[in-house]
Design an enzyme around this catalytic site. Structure first.
Site, PDB file in Angstrom:
ATOM      1  N   HIS A   1      -3.571  20.389  -3.080  1.00  0.00           N
ATOM      2  CA  HIS A   1      -3.506  21.827  -3.314  1.00  0.00           C
ATOM      3  C   HIS A   1      -4.788  22.476  -2.794  1.00  0.00           C
ATOM      4  CE1 HIS A   1       0.013  21.782  -5.977  1.00  0.00           C
ATOM      5  NE2 HIS A   1      -0.501  20.706  -6.556  1.00  0.00           N
TER       6      HIS A   1
ATOM      7  N   CYS B   1       2.560  19.065  -2.505  1.00  0.00           N
ATOM      8  CA  CYS B   1       2.726  18.306  -3.739  1.00  0.00           C
ATOM      9  C   CYS B   1       4.215  18.098  -4.040  1.00  0.00           C
ATOM     10  CB  CYS B   1       1.993  18.999  -4.890  1.00  0.00           C
ATOM     11  SG  CYS B   1       1.715  17.919  -6.321  1.00  0.00           S
TER      12      CYS B   1
END
Length: 507
Positions: free
Chosen positions: A460, A354
């Site tokens: 994630h 991310c």
């Protein structure tokens, strides 16, 4: 459901880090194993560890508590989530969604606006379940915050909860913490405290005498459990990365000897004892997704904040960030940018997740002033443009063909979640010159450099997927269900007989 409102049990703590989150999780599984319909609840959570559920985001602790309760995670279980962006600024998530107006509002001005939402969410859970297990925050005896309380005794009184007050005895002063907290509560609030819990005890429990008896004589509240220190319970601490450190891998890193190499490159990800370093920048987010690595046999996971701590590591992870440009500036100020670049130059594996993916690129472009413009680390030929809209969704995806250090992930499917501003794409000029970013997952979710040692992805939860752990390490780790059952077994063993049932008994 019997048609009556649920009984509620609440876990309060004398301090942050006392053990509220894991004890709440354990209680959720304990009551669920009795065939009861159980839901967790925390009115307000301050954490950059979040999960995506139907309706938006909730704190990771409540997500795992819901799984322990065998319930579908729900935004009502954590109606207010504060995600710190700077020391004096947080993004406010109300019922799963960013609330820009509340984010701009002074902290003390929020309680009147959000309490009706919190109370409604809690009332709905009480109506739909047999037991609601509630987690408090910090300490319930912060007298400077009492007038604005929306997470501790106001919640307890709203539901008439049976409250446990837990303290970390390993830090010392446990009896003073318990008595002081009890003494600073109002009389009506004290009546809700049904038991004291001594957590993280090491040594001979008989040496505690006559402390518990004296405390009961002073307060009328019994000590209902002395919980031995348990480093390996399998859940991350919620309040900070370095609180997690003793539970990770085979230990915490120490500084290398003078003159040690800053990096070494090229070992297989299946080396006999891989050393994995996660860079712990100030606004790190979703750090809990790396917790499963500590259950992989032989893996040494460590959190680093200085270049010297990268000596001898096999691979480096740049995790998510709540303030990508700010954390990138911090990384440069520490000299970690040069250490990561040296590691990659020598062929060492690097992973960005991310915000970490965004940092690995050539540039971060911020036309809306969300995070700020910044040059990237230049390890992936991609560019990220921040957007005002926030991507929040669960995803199922599959890696395509990967090369080099990450080749073992080729074709591996995984479930994860996205929480980010911005989109990432190949750097056009660099691609034209032959420096190509290889898309290794659909819809721009993952990118790899040509050499094959640097990988970045938006999803994630990669290390929470058994298929990923099997591909990377040839390892099978305990399931979450096994972890939750272990927690329930633990409290059943160490609480005084009958206490856990008495907490939900009809008055």
């Amino acid at each position: 459901m019997s048609g009556t409102l649920a009984r509620s049990v609440m876990v309060l703590g004398t301090t942050s880090g006392a053990g509220k989150s894991w004890l709440t999780t354990a209680l959720c599984r304990y009551y669920a194993r009795q065939g009861l319909k159980v839901a967790p609840f925390k009115a307000q959570n301050m954490s950059n560890n979040a999960r995506v559920v139907a309706g938006g985001e909730i704190g990771s602790a409540q997500y795992f508590q819901a799984l322990a309760a065998r319930a579908e995670p729900d935004v009502r279980m954590n109606p207010l989530l504060l995600k710190p962006e700077k020391d004096t600024q947080s993004q406010v998530i109300l019922m799963g969604q960013v609330d820009a107006e509340l984010s701009r509002m002074p902290w003390r001005g929020r309680s009147a606006s959000v309490w009706p939402v919190i109370a409604r969410a809690l009332d709905e859970l009480l109506a739909e379940n047999d037991v609601v297990v509630i987690e408090g925050a910090g300490s319930p005896a912060e007298i400077n915050l009492k007038s604005s309380d929306i997470v501790n005794m106001r919640v307890a009184q709203h539901t008439g909860a049976s409250c446990l007050l837990v303290t970390d005895i390993d830090r010392g002063g446990a009896f003073a913490h318990l008595y002081g907290t009890w003494a600073m509560l109002d009389e009506a609030e004290r009546q809700l405290i049904k038991g004291f819990v001594l957590n993280k005890f090491r040594g001979d429990a008989s040496l505690l005498a006559p402390g518990p008896q004296m405390l009961q004589e002073m307060t009328g509240v019994p000590t209902v459990a002395t919980l031995p220190m348990w480093w390996q319970h399998g859940l991350p601490e919620e309040d900070g990365v370095f609180d997690m450190a003793p539970t990770l891998g085979t230990g915490v890193s120490t500084l290398p000897p003078e003159g040690a190499e800053l990096a070494r490159g090229g070992p297989s990800l299946r080396s006999p004892r891989p050393v994995i370093a996660v860079i712990a920048y100030p606004r790190i987010s979703n750090l809990d997704e790396f917790q499963p690595l500590k259950n992989v046999p032989g893996v040494h996971l460590k959190w680093v904040r200085s270049p010297g701590e990268l000596a001898g590591v096999d691979w480096i992870i740049l995790p998510g960030s709540k303030h990508t440009s700010g954390d990138l500036a911090w990384l440069r100020a520490q000299g970690l940018d040069r250490a990561v670049a040296a590691h990659a130059e020598q062929g060492g594996a690097v992973l960005g997740v991310c915000g970490g993916l965004q940092m690995l690129g050539e540039a971060l472009i911020d036309p809306h002033g969300i995070d700020g413009n910044a040059p990237g680390l230049g390890l992936l030929p991609v560019v990220t443009v921040f957007e005002e809209g926030k991507t929040v969704q669960r995803r199922q995806a599959r890696f395509g063909e990967l090369a080099g250090a990450w080749a073992a992930l080729s074709g591996v499917g995984l479930q994860g979640y996205e929480i980010h501003h911005g989109q990432t794409a190949p750097h056009t000029a660099m691609a034209a010159a032959g420096d190509i970013a290889h898309g290794v997952m659909a819809e721009g979710l993952a990118w790899q450099n040509t050499r094959g040692n640097v990988l970045g992805l938006y999803l994630h939860g990669m290390f929470e997927d058994p298929a990923v752990l099997q591909a990377l390490f040839g390892a099978t780790v305990p399931t979450l269900d096994a972890v939750f059952d272990g927690l329930a077994d633990y409290i059943e063993q160490h609480f005084e007989p009958g206490v856990l049932q008495s907490l939900i008994a009809t008055p």
